[in-house]
Every structure is written in structure tokens, then in C-alpha cells.
Write a protein that holds these residues in place. Structure first.
Motif, PDB file in Angstrom:
ATOM      1  N   GLY A  73      17.592 -13.425 -99.748  1.00 41.52           N
ATOM      2  CA  GLY A  73      16.773 -13.766 -98.519  1.00 41.52           C
ATOM      3  C   GLY A  73      16.106 -15.147 -99.003  1.00 41.52           C
ATOM      4  O   GLY A  73      15.366 -15.229-100.138  1.00 41.52           O
ATOM      5  N   VAL A  74      15.935 -15.939 -97.921  1.00 43.02           N
ATOM      6  CA  VAL A  74      15.206 -17.345 -97.973  1.00 43.02           C
ATOM      7  C   VAL A  74      14.239 -17.573 -96.957  1.00 43.02           C
ATOM      8  O   VAL A  74      14.457 -17.411 -95.768  1.00 43.02           O
ATOM      9  N   ALA A  75      12.946 -17.859 -97.288  1.00 40.76           N
ATOM     10  CA  ALA A  75      11.885 -17.997 -96.479  1.00 40.76           C
ATOM     11  C   ALA A  75      11.617 -19.538 -96.567  1.00 40.76           C
ATOM     12  O   ALA A  75      11.142 -20.235 -97.737  1.00 40.76           O
ATOM     13  N   VAL A  76      11.822 -20.299 -95.467  1.00 40.45           N
ATOM     14  CA  VAL A  76      11.655 -21.709 -95.659  1.00 40.45           C
ATOM     15  C   VAL A  76      10.562 -22.250 -94.888  1.00 40.45           C
ATOM     16  O   VAL A  76      10.310 -21.793 -93.490  1.00 40.45           O
ATOM     17  N   GLY A  77       9.688 -23.260 -95.134  1.00 41.63           N
ATOM     18  CA  GLY A  77       8.625 -23.596 -94.543  1.00 41.63           C
ATOM     19  C   GLY A  77       8.873 -24.777 -93.487  1.00 41.63           C
ATOM     20  O   GLY A  77       8.245 -25.616 -93.471  1.00 41.63           O
ATOM     21  N   GLY A  78       9.794 -24.511 -92.270  1.00 38.37           N
ATOM     22  CA  GLY A  78       9.873 -25.246 -91.463  1.00 38.37           C
ATOM     23  C   GLY A  78      10.709 -24.622 -90.530  1.00 38.37           C
ATOM     24  O   GLY A  78      11.162 -23.328 -90.692  1.00 38.37           O
ATOM     25  N   PRO A  79      11.109 -25.224 -89.192  1.00 35.40           N
ATOM     26  CA  PRO A  79      12.013 -24.569 -88.334  1.00 35.40           C
ATOM     27  C   PRO A  79      13.199 -24.185 -88.794  1.00 35.40           C
ATOM     28  O   PRO A  79      14.009 -24.953 -89.382  1.00 35.40           O
ATOM     29  N   VAL A  80      13.731 -23.165 -88.443  1.00 36.39           N
ATOM     30  CA  VAL A  80      14.859 -22.500 -88.964  1.00 36.39           C
ATOM     31  C   VAL A  80      15.731 -22.029 -87.711  1.00 36.39           C
ATOM     32  O   VAL A  80      15.098 -21.320 -86.859  1.00 36.39           O
ATOM     33  N   ILE A 106       6.964 -35.233-103.840  1.00 37.89           N
ATOM     34  CA  ILE A 106       7.899 -34.665-102.779  1.00 37.89           C
ATOM     35  C   ILE A 106       9.337 -34.799-103.063  1.00 37.89           C
ATOM     36  O   ILE A 106       9.802 -36.181-103.153  1.00 37.89           O
ATOM     37  N   PRO A 107      10.220 -34.167-103.575  1.00 38.35           N
ATOM     38  CA  PRO A 107      11.748 -34.239-103.843  1.00 38.35           C
ATOM     39  C   PRO A 107      12.767 -34.327-102.828  1.00 38.35           C
ATOM     40  O   PRO A 107      12.554 -33.985-101.439  1.00 38.35           O
ATOM     41  N   ASP A 108      13.907 -35.074-103.095  1.00 39.54           N
ATOM     42  CA  ASP A 108      14.881 -35.148-101.982  1.00 39.54           C
ATOM     43  C   ASP A 108      15.691 -33.840-102.069  1.00 39.54           C
ATOM     44  O   ASP A 108      15.487 -33.082-102.772  1.00 39.54           O
ATOM     45  N   THR A 109      16.309 -33.711-100.879  1.00 41.36           N
ATOM     46  CA  THR A 109      17.334 -32.574-101.158  1.00 41.36           C
ATOM     47  C   THR A 109      18.234 -32.148-102.197  1.00 41.36           C
ATOM     48  O   THR A 109      18.037 -30.937-102.728  1.00 41.36           O
ATOM     49  N   THR A 110      18.854 -33.280-102.748  1.00 43.72           N
ATOM     50  CA  THR A 110      19.649 -33.049-103.760  1.00 43.72           C
ATOM     51  C   THR A 110      18.699 -32.438-105.200  1.00 43.72           C
ATOM     52  O   THR A 110      19.137 -31.644-105.938  1.00 43.72           O
ATOM     53  N   THR A 111      17.700 -33.068-105.443  1.00 42.41           N
ATOM     54  CA  THR A 111      16.679 -33.026-106.342  1.00 42.41           C
ATOM     55  C   THR A 111      16.271 -31.248-106.249  1.00 42.41           C
ATOM     56  O   THR A 111      16.387 -30.511-107.156  1.00 42.41           O
ATOM     57  N   LEU A 112      15.899 -30.850-105.000  1.00 41.66           N
ATOM     58  CA  LEU A 112      15.405 -29.523-104.927  1.00 41.66           C
ATOM     59  C   LEU A 112      16.494 -28.441-104.960  1.00 41.66           C
ATOM     60  O   LEU A 112      16.368 -27.407-105.641  1.00 41.66           O
ATOM     61  N   ASN A 160      12.274 -18.758 -91.182  1.00 41.33           N
ATOM     62  CA  ASN A 160      11.095 -19.452 -91.510  1.00 41.33           C
ATOM     63  C   ASN A 160       9.979 -18.527 -92.285  1.00 41.33           C
ATOM     64  O   ASN A 160      10.083 -17.228 -92.452  1.00 41.33           O
ATOM     65  N   ASN A 161       9.208 -19.308 -93.027  1.00 40.11           N
ATOM     66  CA  ASN A 161       8.222 -18.474 -93.958  1.00 40.11           C
ATOM     67  C   ASN A 161       7.215 -17.833 -93.150  1.00 40.11           C
ATOM     68  O   ASN A 161       6.861 -16.761 -93.739  1.00 40.11           O
ATOM     69  N   ALA A 162       6.823 -18.180 -92.031  1.00 47.31           N
ATOM     70  CA  ALA A 162       6.070 -17.246 -91.404  1.00 47.31           C
ATOM     71  C   ALA A 162       6.546 -15.870 -90.738  1.00 47.31           C
ATOM     72  O   ALA A 162       5.895 -15.019 -90.813  1.00 47.31           O
ATOM     73  N   ASN A 163       7.780 -16.124 -90.321  1.00 51.15           N
ATOM     74  CA  ASN A 163       8.461 -14.868 -89.981  1.00 51.15           C
ATOM     75  C   ASN A 163       8.623 -13.928 -91.233  1.00 51.15           C
ATOM     76  O   ASN A 163       8.616 -12.731 -90.999  1.00 51.15           O
ATOM     77  N   GLU A 200      11.683 -18.946-101.749  1.00 52.33           N
ATOM     78  CA  GLU A 200      10.497 -19.605-100.904  1.00 52.33           C
ATOM     79  C   GLU A 200      10.614 -20.818-101.295  1.00 52.33           C
ATOM     80  O   GLU A 200      10.578 -21.358-102.314  1.00 52.33           O
ATOM     81  N   ILE A 201      10.840 -21.673-100.010  1.00 53.02           N
ATOM     82  CA  ILE A 201      10.924 -23.194 -99.955  1.00 53.02           C
ATOM     83  C   ILE A 201       9.761 -23.741 -99.300  1.00 53.02           C
ATOM     84  O   ILE A 201       9.847 -23.276 -97.816  1.00 53.02           O
ATOM     85  N   SER A 202       8.764 -24.502 -99.733  1.00 57.05           N
ATOM     86  CA  SER A 202       7.636 -24.917 -99.168  1.00 57.05           C
ATOM     87  C   SER A 202       7.990 -25.919 -98.028  1.00 57.05           C
ATOM     88  O   SER A 202       9.164 -26.474 -98.110  1.00 57.05           O
ATOM     89  N   GLY A 203       7.241 -26.139 -97.258  1.00 52.66           N
ATOM     90  CA  GLY A 203       7.432 -27.227 -95.951  1.00 52.66           C
ATOM     91  C   GLY A 203       7.503 -28.612 -96.712  1.00 52.66           C
ATOM     92  O   GLY A 203       8.200 -29.395 -95.883  1.00 52.66           O
ATOM     93  N   SER A 204       7.156 -28.973 -97.896  1.00 53.53           N
ATOM     94  CA  SER A 204       7.178 -30.212 -98.432  1.00 53.53           C
ATOM     95  C   SER A 204       8.180 -30.427 -99.506  1.00 53.53           C
ATOM     96  O   SER A 204       8.500 -31.293 -99.896  1.00 53.53           O
ATOM     97  N   GLY A 205       8.958 -28.968 -99.753  1.00 53.35           N
ATOM     98  CA  GLY A 205       9.658 -28.833-101.020  1.00 53.35           C
ATOM     99  C   GLY A 205       9.020 -29.018-102.356  1.00 53.35           C
ATOM    100  O   GLY A 205       9.723 -29.058-103.186  1.00 53.35           O
ATOM    101  N   THR A 206       7.684 -29.137-102.374  1.00 56.51           N
ATOM    102  CA  THR A 206       6.755 -29.205-103.641  1.00 56.51           C
ATOM    103  C   THR A 206       6.513 -27.863-104.331  1.00 56.51           C
ATOM    104  O   THR A 206       6.343 -27.822-105.434  1.00 56.51           O
TER     105      THR A 206
END
Length: 342
Positions: free
Chosen positions: A89-96, A57-63, A133-136, A27-33
């Protein structure tokens, strides 16, 4: 860090061909936090789980580096005694774009535009990967494991920092042509309304998400000393820490500012849901996310408003319920994604 065993109902499907091994849910939240990684067996039981929240809020590399470290710990050989990992499986907190495995963007973080997360993880782990996405993902989990078991057409609405939605039809996520079906947070409900995280105005997310409710409450309280004093009482002087639950509490106690705000939230949320009910005709609407934790003070008046707004034929069999998986819904959903047709 936490290690947990799940008490969820095991998943059963005639298409489960593998008999030994594991899946991983991320699970990756919409803010990456906030990110979580779980190892599960082929019945969907979570055997080992890590959560690593960040205070920035991390940058892409840090996350991605953090995720790789978490995966390394979860995939320790000691945890894989009964086989290998078969899928992630990955649930992402944003449009996918679920068909291409691409994160289109994260509205509350930077560096994720059109990021090929599915290929990135598949190459590093040498395991097939599926993202959504995480809602789906949460919607699928609630229908298979939680409040929506047995529902043929169910709508999940995630009311958290943002607002997301997922439509499940006959046990499958309905994605639409470009994987944007269910983006209920970006329904236009108020002309010239407040600005949304996507840049638009008057969207549901800008009015009824947890972040929007708290921001509006604090902004209005500045002009009402009694309300501001009540907020300071509940938060020990830290107004910025007020929760949606506490705002509902103030409304119940008779605070007029809180009462008017909650009335507005219910009004626009009901408008959005009524339109979906008439378009899709679901048998159940499942409310998840932090706002839904309020429970009946949110759900009961929402039921009444939908009954008044909808045609009787569209709403007579409709049930509006609180999700059963709570904060675990997206992570359980990520595991469920990995198990689909395995």
C-alpha cells in the motif's frame, strides 16, 4: 534509520482471508523529501520501519531508486520468516487516481505528472499494489486504529505543508467519481486571496497550511520590529525556522501580529469546515498534520466557530478532535490500504 514495533490496536475484519504473510506500507511526501517504508503483519502491527528524509527535492528517478533500496532492506529474508509479502500500500502526498493507480502530480516536486506508480511497483516487486493520497490513507487509519474508531461518517483534515482531506463512510474511503473527493485544501475561501500550490488563488491551503502560516508570519513581522525580535528570540535568530506552534505561542503571549494571523487562519478554516459539515454531516472531524499538533489552542476556538456557523441539527453531535496517530498516520494508512479485503 529507525526500526520500531507498533503498539497500535490490531486490525480485525471478516474479509481478511489470508492467515500468514506480510504487507508493506510506503509513504511518499508531497515534496519527495520524506519517504518511509514499513513491514507489517496481517493484524496491522508494524514490525520493521525505515525513514529516509532528504535535504533536497529529488527528481523522480532519484526518489524511485531510494525507495527500491529501502524496500530491499525492509524485505530482507531475515524479516520474512513467516511468509511472503501479499500486498503493498502506498500513501502519496498529492492527487492520485486511486482507481487507475496513477499519481496525477506532486505540487511540490517535479516529474510525477500522471506517473503509473501502482504498475511500476507491482512489476518490480511482483506483488499487487494499491495507492491512494496520504490524507485518504491517514483518514482510514484514524477511523480503524485511532481517534475515529466506531465512527460511521468521519472527515479527516491533514494540516501540514499542504492541506488534504479524507472522508470515511461506513469504514470505506469515499473517492467520488474521479478520486478527488476530500480535496479540502483547494476549497475557495477568499476571493482574490494568496496563490495556492496548484496555481489557483484564495484556496484554503494558501492560507491555513503550515507553510502558508509561517510564510505569512515572517512577511508581516518585517514591518513590526517587536514581533521580529520575538521571532528571533524563539528561533535563535533563524526566523525561517519558526514553527506554527511557536506562532500560536506568540499569539498566546499577546503578540498582535501573531494573534491576528491565527484569527484569520481559524476564520477561513472554520468557513471551509462549516460548508463540509452542512454538505456531509459527519459525526467527527479529525485534525492531523503538523498544525494539529498545536492541540486545544487550535481546536477549542475552532469548535466555537463551527458551533456559531453551523445549523444546530448539523453540529449538535459533531466532535472535533486531534488525531491519535500523529506523524505515523500516513504510514499506518499505507499499511491499512494494503490490508483492505486481503
Amino acid at each position: 534509520m529507525s526500526t520500531e514495533r507498533s503498539s497500535q490496536t490490531p486490525r480485525s475484519t471478516g474479509k481478511l482471508l489470508a492467515t500468514q504473510g506480510y504487507v508493506v506500507g510506503i509513504e511518499i511526501s508531497g515534496s519527495g523529501t520524506r519517504q518511509s517504508v514499513a513491514l507489517a503483519d496481517l493484524d496491522g502491527n508494524i514490525l520493521y520501519q525505515l525513514r529516509r528524509p532528504l535535504e533536497y527535492i529529488p527528481d523522480t528517478t532519484t526518489l524511485l531508486q531510494l525507495l527500491e533500496a529501502m524496500l530491499g532492506e525492509v524485505l530482507d529474508p531475515e524479516h520474512l520468516r513467516d511468509g511472503r509479502v501479499l500486498r503493498v500500500g502506498v500513501a502519496v502526498g498529492g492527487p492520485v487516481d486511486a482507481s487507475q493507480g496513477i499519481v496525477r502530480t506532486l505540487y511540490h516536486a517535479h516529474g510525477w505528472d500522471n506517473f503509473p506508480l501502482q504498475d511500476y511497483l507491482a512489476e518490480r516487486l511482483n506483488v499487487p499494489c494499491i495507492i491512494d493520497n496520504n490524507a485518504n490513507a491517514a483518514a482510514l487509519a484514524e477511523v480503524l486504529y485511532g481517534a475515529g474508531i466506531g465512527e460511521r461518517v468521519a472527515l479527516y483534515v491533514g494540516l501540514g505543508r499542504g492541506i488534504g482531506g479524507g472522508l470515511i463512510v461506513n469504514g470505506r474511503i469515499y473517492h467520488g467519481v474521479t478520486s478527488t473527493a476530500g480535496e479540502i485544501g483547494h476549497l475557495l475561501v477568499m476571493q482574490n486571496g494568496p496563490k495556492c500550490s496548484c496555481g489557483g488563488y484564495g484556496h484554503l491551503e494558501a492560507i491555513a497550511s503550515a507553510q502558508a502560516i509561517v510564510r505569512t508570519m515572517i512577511g508581516r513581522a518585517v514591518e513590526h520590529p517587536a514581533t521580529l525580535a520575538a521571532i528571533h528570540r524563539l528561533t535563535e535568530g533563524r526566523a525561517e525556522r519558526i514553527t506554527v506552534g511557536q506562532i500560536f505561542q506568540l499569539a498566546t503571549e499577546g503578540d498582535e501580529v501573531a494573534r491576528c494571523l491565527i484569527d484569520e487562519v481559524l476564520t477561513y478554516l472554520a468557513f471551509a469546515l462549516a460548508n463540509i459539515v452542512h454538505l456531509v454531516n459527519p459525526g467527527m472531524i479529525i485534525l492531523g498534520g503538523s498544525v494539529a499538533l498545536v492541540g486545544e489552542p487550535l481546536i477549542a476556538p475552532l469548535r466555537e466557530r463551527l458551533r456559531a456557523l453551523c445549523l444546530p441539527a448539523a453540529s449538535q453531535h459533531l466532535r472535533i478532535v486531534q488525531g491519535k496517530l500523529g506523524p505515523q498516520a500516513s504510514l499506518v494508512g499505507a499499511v491499512t490500504l494494503a490490508l483492505q479485503d486481503l
